[in-house]
Design an enzyme around this catalytic site. Structure first.
Site, mmCIF file in Angstrom:
data_model
loop_
_atom_site.group_PDB
_atom_site.id
_atom_site.type_symbol
_atom_site.label_atom_id
_atom_site.label_comp_id
_atom_site.label_asym_id
_atom_site.label_seq_id
_atom_site.Cartn_x
_atom_site.Cartn_y
_atom_site.Cartn_z
ATOM 1 N N LYS A 42 -1.745 -2.678 8.140
ATOM 2 C CA LYS A 42 -2.904 -2.215 8.902
ATOM 3 C C LYS A 42 -2.920 -2.870 10.279
ATOM 4 C CE LYS A 42 -6.066 -1.063 5.127
ATOM 5 N NZ LYS A 42 -7.407 -1.317 4.530
ATOM 6 N N HIS A 97 -3.299 -9.455 3.885
ATOM 7 C CA HIS A 97 -4.740 -9.593 4.134
ATOM 8 C C HIS A 97 -4.978 -10.491 5.338
ATOM 9 C CE1 HIS A 97 -5.900 -8.597 -0.310
ATOM 10 N NE2 HIS A 97 -5.704 -7.511 0.418
ATOM 11 N N HIS A 154 -2.627 2.626 -5.888
ATOM 12 C CA HIS A 154 -3.188 1.393 -5.341
ATOM 13 C C HIS A 154 -3.473 0.375 -6.444
ATOM 14 C CE1 HIS A 154 -4.580 -0.544 -1.702
ATOM 15 N NE2 HIS A 154 -5.645 -1.002 -2.336
ATOM 16 N N ARG A 207 -0.753 -2.054 -6.760
ATOM 17 C CA ARG A 207 -0.841 -3.153 -5.786
ATOM 18 C C ARG A 207 -1.817 -4.221 -6.296
ATOM 19 N NH1 ARG A 207 -0.984 -4.716 -0.123
ATOM 20 N NH2 ARG A 207 -3.098 -5.150 0.584
ATOM 21 N N TYR A 255 -9.270 -11.501 -6.297
ATOM 22 C CA TYR A 255 -8.364 -11.437 -7.439
ATOM 23 C C TYR A 255 -8.548 -12.610 -8.388
ATOM 24 C CZ TYR A 255 -6.156 -7.571 -5.089
ATOM 25 O OH TYR A 255 -5.931 -6.350 -4.494
ATOM 26 N N ARG A 310 0.872 -1.177 0.000
ATOM 27 C CA ARG A 310 0.000 0.000 0.000
ATOM 28 C C ARG A 310 0.906 1.222 0.000
ATOM 29 N NH1 ARG A 310 -1.907 -3.571 4.035
ATOM 30 N NH2 ARG A 310 -4.007 -4.405 3.621
#
Length: 309
Positions: free
Chosen positions: A187, A281, A255, A258, A290, A165
């Protein structure tokens, strides 16, 4: 942070503070999520104060009904809040009331009858391999200062070559760089190790060599032209320039690089679990989107190439 000084009494404000501390220290939510949750709860309490005709107390919360929450959600929707944001609002409210229940303060069924707003189905917009490469390589032509061009190329290389990110790339320090891996803080403060491929490593090394500002091991690596920490907005503006120069769609953002990283890995036989780890994730279901992107790209190629497509 919640600012409900005129909507709630001291007891409720104390509970809000304890809830926010738990979100930050125990659940380790990202700063942006904490801010959004606080804002969402604040708006609900302000609404409830007006709806109840006075200060929000524990008694008011105990009398909370599903109709009150529906009225608040309807007001937010009328203010043009989208389904994704409404879902976050509901998540914030549920989090706060679950906290109150765990603490033995109160239990309510009001939120259990509220359905999460349906999310629009949208797939991440990935660039083609050629578009991704041109986006990175053309950066040098858009900037006269060699060190700034090298900086922007390094950041975009991290987005496409390591799946970072933009905030993760800009938070990297010299201490995070190793010969073959990157230590990435994602995150919620979660740390993951990402392979540092040669092209990305060379892009970073060139930037470090040309950068006029010295950085200590624990300081952010990427700098603005005055020596301060590089703003994500500058990279976004750079990519906007590249979109115009290369004729790319509006979906071509940092983004999107990514997204392209994940899509291209999957298209070349990458393992979904491995891609999940590389992207950071928490859930495999987030990464599985994806597979739909890759399927759509295959179908598009079929439609273009097959005689009866």
């Amino acid at each position: 942070m919640v600012d409900s000084a005129f909507a709630t009494d001291d007891f409720i404000r104390a509970q809000i503070g304890a809830w926010q501390r738990e979100l930050g220290s125990v659940r380790r939510l990202a700063g942006n999520t904490l801010t959004a949750y606080g804002r969402d709860l604040d708006q609900f309490l302000q609404f409830l104060a007006g709806h109840a005709g006075g200060t929000v107390t524990l008694a008011v919360l105990k009398d909370l009904r599903g109709a009150d929450i529906r009225a608040f959600m309807a007001q937010r929707r009328n203010e043009s809040l989208g389904s994704r944001s409404l879902a976050r609002v509901l998540s914030a409210l549920k989090s706060f009331f679950r906290f109150l229940e765990r603490e033995g303060v109160l239990a309510t069924e009001a939120l259990n009858v509220i359905r999460t707003p349906k999310q629009p189905k949208s797939l991440p917009k990935a660039l083609t391999v050629s578009e991704a490469r041109r986006t990175i390589s053309t950066t040098e032509e858009m900037e006269e200062r060699p060190w700034v061009a090298a900086r922007d190329m390094a950041v975009l290389s991290l987005c496409y070559g390591a799946g970072l990110r933009i905030a993760e790339a800009l938070a990297l320090t010299r201490a995070d760089l190793e010969s073959t891996t990157l230590r990435v803080t994602g995150k919620g403060g979660k740390v993951r190790m990402v392979p540092l491929i040669e092209a990305v490593r060379k892009a970073i090394e060139l930037y470090v060599e040309l950068c006029p500002f010295k950085s200590w091991p624990e300081e952010p690596l990427f700098r603005g032209v005055k020596g301060g920490v590089l703003s994500p907005r500058l990279i976004q503006l750079r990519v906007a320039q590249l979109r115009g120069a290369l004729g790319l769609p509006p979906s071509a953002t940092p983004h999107a690089l990514r997204h392209s990283f994940a899509t291209h890995l999957l298209g070349r036989g990458g393992d979904l679990r491995a891609i999940q780890e590389l992207l950071g994730h928490a859930s495999l279901s987030t990464t599985q989107i994806y597979t739909a992107v890759d399927t759509e790209r295959l179908l598009e190629s079929y439609r273009k190439a097959h005689p009866r497509g």
